[in-house]
Motif scaffolding. Structure first.
Motif, PDB file in Angstrom:
ATOM      1  N   ASP A 192      -2.478   6.956 -10.525  1.00 30.78           N
ATOM      2  CA  ASP A 192      -1.290   7.404  -9.985  1.00 30.78           C
ATOM      3  C   ASP A 192      -1.566   8.241  -8.868  1.00 30.78           C
ATOM      4  O   ASP A 192      -0.603   9.190  -8.567  1.00 30.78           O
ATOM      5  N   GLY A 193      -2.889   8.282  -8.374  1.00 28.63           N
ATOM      6  CA  GLY A 193      -3.261   9.224  -7.235  1.00 28.63           C
ATOM      7  C   GLY A 193      -3.234   8.643  -5.962  1.00 28.63           C
ATOM      8  O   GLY A 193      -2.358   7.654  -5.744  1.00 28.63           O
ATOM      9  N   PRO A 194      -3.724   9.033  -5.067  1.00 28.24           N
ATOM     10  CA  PRO A 194      -3.647   8.618  -3.523  1.00 28.24           C
ATOM     11  C   PRO A 194      -3.983   7.345  -3.429  1.00 28.24           C
ATOM     12  O   PRO A 194      -3.472   6.580  -2.524  1.00 28.24           O
ATOM     13  N   GLY A 195      -4.753   6.800  -4.228  1.00 30.30           N
ATOM     14  CA  GLY A 195      -5.260   5.328  -3.898  1.00 30.30           C
ATOM     15  C   GLY A 195      -4.142   4.364  -4.227  1.00 30.30           C
ATOM     16  O   GLY A 195      -4.230   3.419  -3.921  1.00 30.30           O
ATOM     17  N   SER A 196      -3.019   4.640  -4.886  1.00 36.09           N
ATOM     18  CA  SER A 196      -1.817   4.039  -5.286  1.00 36.09           C
ATOM     19  C   SER A 196      -1.028   4.251  -4.017  1.00 36.09           C
ATOM     20  O   SER A 196      -0.159   3.364  -3.931  1.00 36.09           O
ATOM     21  N   THR A 197      -1.187   4.913  -3.189  1.00 30.81           N
ATOM     22  CA  THR A 197      -0.075   5.292  -1.962  1.00 30.81           C
ATOM     23  C   THR A 197      -0.754   4.127  -0.985  1.00 30.81           C
ATOM     24  O   THR A 197      -1.915   4.439  -0.299  1.00 30.81           O
ATOM     25  N   ASP A 209      -4.666   5.789   9.241  1.00 32.78           N
ATOM     26  CA  ASP A 209      -4.751   5.527  10.432  1.00 32.78           C
ATOM     27  C   ASP A 209      -3.615   5.997  11.437  1.00 32.78           C
ATOM     28  O   ASP A 209      -3.871   6.349  12.401  1.00 32.78           O
ATOM     29  N   GLY A 210      -2.535   5.605  10.934  1.00 29.29           N
ATOM     30  CA  GLY A 210      -1.444   6.321  11.751  1.00 29.29           C
ATOM     31  C   GLY A 210      -0.954   7.833  11.808  1.00 29.29           C
ATOM     32  O   GLY A 210       0.092   8.149  12.444  1.00 29.29           O
ATOM     33  N   GLY A 230      -1.911   2.697   2.294  1.00 25.98           N
ATOM     34  CA  GLY A 230      -2.043   2.834   3.687  1.00 25.98           C
ATOM     35  C   GLY A 230      -3.136   4.192   3.590  1.00 25.98           C
ATOM     36  O   GLY A 230      -3.689   4.741   4.532  1.00 25.98           O
ATOM     37  N   LEU A 231      -2.943   5.036   2.488  1.00 22.04           N
ATOM     38  CA  LEU A 231      -3.672   6.292   2.357  1.00 22.04           C
ATOM     39  C   LEU A 231      -5.067   5.920   1.671  1.00 22.04           C
ATOM     40  O   LEU A 231      -5.181   5.346   0.590  1.00 22.04           O
TER      41      LEU A 231
END
Length: 702
Positions: free
Chosen positions: A150-155, A80-81, A157-158
């Motif tokens: 360990d992909g983007p799902g773990s970041t 979002d940001g 806010g992404l």
């Protein structure tokens, strides 16, 4: 003489056992085929598209290109940001991992949104081909890679979603694949509860329910046989509707047969003889009404839409299998159980039913006092309700087809918001290979096209992927598709893809309405004229069910948006609801008018015959209407908007027909018209004719 008499006494006892044995044999033969119905069920786009549409030609040619049909996905990364540098690296790494692990048409290239919040990677693979299971496995495997721990799902806010036409097809396939169990269990539970309330017996309710289950199993075997013999289409939608019809229509027939059987048991000592009398009385009307429903549904064969055309034979199979089971297996089981099946309300031989004032007698009396007033008031009410159809939301878009939002829809909404200036869903063009270069140049010159690239190619056809400037399924994109078709049609090219498919669905449904509706009306009217030997009465019944259809759509228009929150209406709702409501509504009208005709043949005036028919048929047909409405209402619990809409409209229509139209309007119209209702048949004459020797016994439905 003694031996002959003994043989005659034993033979009736053997008939139910013979029928039971035949059904065991039939089920044994049907078992290998019924279990295979799910194997031939297809929910690809081509199975729902119009047979002759441009987009259908594209889908069929794509299956024949090298590698088979292309499964197209979009990896969508959003914050979002605004995406950070780490987010972009993570997305690029994940896209590269997908390219390494799967055979793709091309290396994914990221396209960033202007506001910096979203990054999309288009992905396409021909590895799954046309196999739905392989396609679903591919889509889910890509999702596993993109959403790895360990992909983007773990970041924080992404957000990552996997969308595109392939993901949408997989989500729809999973929904349709999950319908069979819940739909069957919910339908059985609803019918069981209603039968328990109607019969108030610990055993009786179970008999018609078991028979309906047997009929449903048989219909699955027959449907598979039709698919193998005639290549009839079997989709999740059509097989689900077939189940609903088997339990709904089958239970209706069971209610009528059991009610008449109970009546005959009071005046005939042996259950076998009582059942024979019951079937002679109500059997012809049950056969006629089921035949009308089957004929009405078979008219869908004239539709150009594959899903509608495939639903006709499956619906007819469901109704006819229910009819056969209820006229053979149900009577056999009831006779074998004897009177004790009705416990604790056992109809004793020679007893009289309790005298109590019938609700339908009171309703008939109120209609009889001022028939014209009741008729006009009811007509005005139905007309006012029908006006609500103008409030129906527009055509249903792909992103609005699910009642709960799957991954593919979330991706579609994110793309629409982040890329308002361009299309995020490619338009597929299939061009003759020897003219592909010219078609490619022409496509790039069409106003509204942002770009076009060549794809796979064979000796006959070449695939061209076109990207529109406008977002998917908007008026601007529709204009671009229409301009593409106008420009490329002289070259022999076809324009398809998800958005083009939606356009073709809407156009074909409009065409099918103009073609199928007159055929349904003509077929049903012809059957009614033959059955009732009149013209006015059939026209009255037909007008009544058409009015019910209009009022049902009007009520839907008042609740779909404000109450259910639906953003659109399925383009096929009008045609399918019309076919079902006309066929099923006339079904009940047959019982009412048959009884009226029987009373008139016996010498009663039409007015008195109408009130008698309402009094004697009202209770059991009201129960049947409740059961049928409840079974279609089961569809409103399903996760697909088009099923919810269809189930709601048909359930409301059946209730309107049962408690308003048939009870008040048909009765009041018959009272107002008098013997003219039977014009030009012999019953329209001043003096009632003598009963014809050749006239078969009509249905005396209690």
């Amino acid at each position: 003489m003694g031996a002959a008499s003994t043989t005659k006494r034993r033979r009736p006892r053997a008939v139910p056992w013979v029928l039971l044995g035949l059904w065991v044999a039939v089920l044994a033969l049907a078992t290998p085929f019924a279990g295979k119905l799910g194997d031939v069920q297809r929910d690809r786009a081509v199975d729902y598209l119009p047979a002759s549409a441009d987009s259908t030609q594209v889908a069929e040619v794509q299956e024949q290109l090298p590698g088979g049909e292309s499964t197209e996905l979009v990896l969508v990364y959003h914050r979002d940001g605004g995406l950070s540098a780490a987010d972009r690296k993570t997305a690029a790494d994940q896209a590269a991992a997908v390219a390494r692990e799967f055979k793709l048409v091309a290396t994914p290239t990221g396209v960033a949104s202007k506001d910096g919040t979203t990054l999309m990677y288009p992905v396409a693979s021909t590895a799954p081909g046309t196999d739905e299971e392989k396609r679903d496995a591919f889509v889910n495997d890509v999702r596993d890679v993109a959403k790895a721990p360990d992909g983007p799902g773990s970041t924080d806010g992404l957000k990552v979603d996997v969308g595109g036409s392939g993901a949408l097809a997989t989500d729809a396939s999973e929904v349709y694949g999950s319908l069979d169990g819940p739909l069957l269990y919910t339908t059985v539970a609803v019918v069981a509860i209603l039968l328990i309330l109607i019969y108030r017996s610990p055993l009786l309710w179970l008999v018609p329910l078991v028979v309906a289950g047997v009929a449903n199993f048989l219909s699955m075997g027959v449907a598979y046989g039709l698919n193998q013999a005639f290549d009839t289409s079997v989709s999740g939608q059509s097989s689900g509707i077939m189940t609903i019809l088997v339990f709904g229509a089958g239970t209706d027939y069971a209610l009528l047969i059991v009610s008449r059987y109970r009546e005959e048991l009071r005046r005939i000592e042996r259950p076998y003889d009582a059942m024979r009398a019951a079937l002679r009385g109500c059997g012809p009307a049950v056969v006629a009404s089921s035949g009308t429903v089957a004929a009405g549904l078979l008219c869908l064969l004239a539709a150009d839409l594959n899903s509608s055309r495939g639903m006709g034979p499956l619906g007819a199979v469901g109704v006819l299998c229910a009819l056969v089971a209820m006229l053979t297996l149900l009577p056999a089981l009831l006779v074998l159980f004897g009177r004790r099946v009705f416990w604790p309300l056992v109809p004793a031989f020679g007893s009289e039913p309790k005298k109590r004032k019938s609700l339908f007698q009171s309703m008939g009396s109120s209609a009889g006092r001022r028939p014209l007033t009741v008729l006009v008031s009811g007509g005005v009410l139905l007309g006012a309700l029908a006006l609500g159809a103008f409030a129906l939301p527009g055509n249903l878009k792909q992103e609005d087809t699910f009642t709960s939002k799957p991954d593919s829809i979330a991706a579609m909404e994110t793309l629409a918001a982040a890329y308002p200036e361009r299309g995020t869903q490619p338009i597929s063009v299939i061009a003759p290979t020897d003219r592909a270069d010219r078609v490619l140049a022409d496509a790039r010159s069409v106003p509204g096209v942002d770009g076009a690239e060549r794809g796979r190619s064979s000796k006959q056809w070449t695939e061209i992927s076109v990207v529109a400037k406008a977002p998917p399924q908007t008026a601007a994109e529709t204009g671009t598709i229409e301009r593409l078709r106008d420009k490329l049609d002289p070259s022999g090219a076809h324009v398809g893809g998800p958005s083009a498919e939606q356009i073709d669905l809407e156009d074909t449904n409009r065409r099918d309405m103009w073609v199928v509706v007159p055929i349904v009306l003509a077929a049903v009217l012809l059957i009614l004229v033959v059955l009732l030997r009149a013209l006015v009465a059939p026209l009255l019944l037909l007008l009544a069910v058409v009015a019910v259809w209009g009022a049902s759509l009007g009520i839907a228009g008042l609740v779909f948006g404000p109450v259910f929150g639906f953003e659109g209406t399925d383009p096929g709702l009008g045609l399918l609801s019309f076919c079902f409501l006309v066929a099923l509504g006339v079904d009940y009208g047959i019982f009412l008018m048959h009884r009226m005709r029987e009373e008139c043949l016996a010498g009663a005036e039409t007015g008195q015959a109408a009130l008698t028919a309402l009094r004697t048929t009202g209770g059991v047909i009201a129960s049947a209407g409740l059961v049928l409405a409840a079974t279609f209402a089961v569809l409103t619990s399903m996760p697909m908007v088009q099923l919810v809409e269809l189930g709601f409209v048909i359930a409301v229509g059946v209730l309107l027909d049962t408690f308003l139209v048939r009870t008040y309007l048909v009765t009041s119209a018959s009272l107002a018209l008098g013997r003219k209702v039977w014009w030009p048949g012999p019953l329209s004459k001043a003096r009632p004719p003598e009963p014809e020797a050749s006239t078969p016994e009509l249905a005396r439905v209690p």
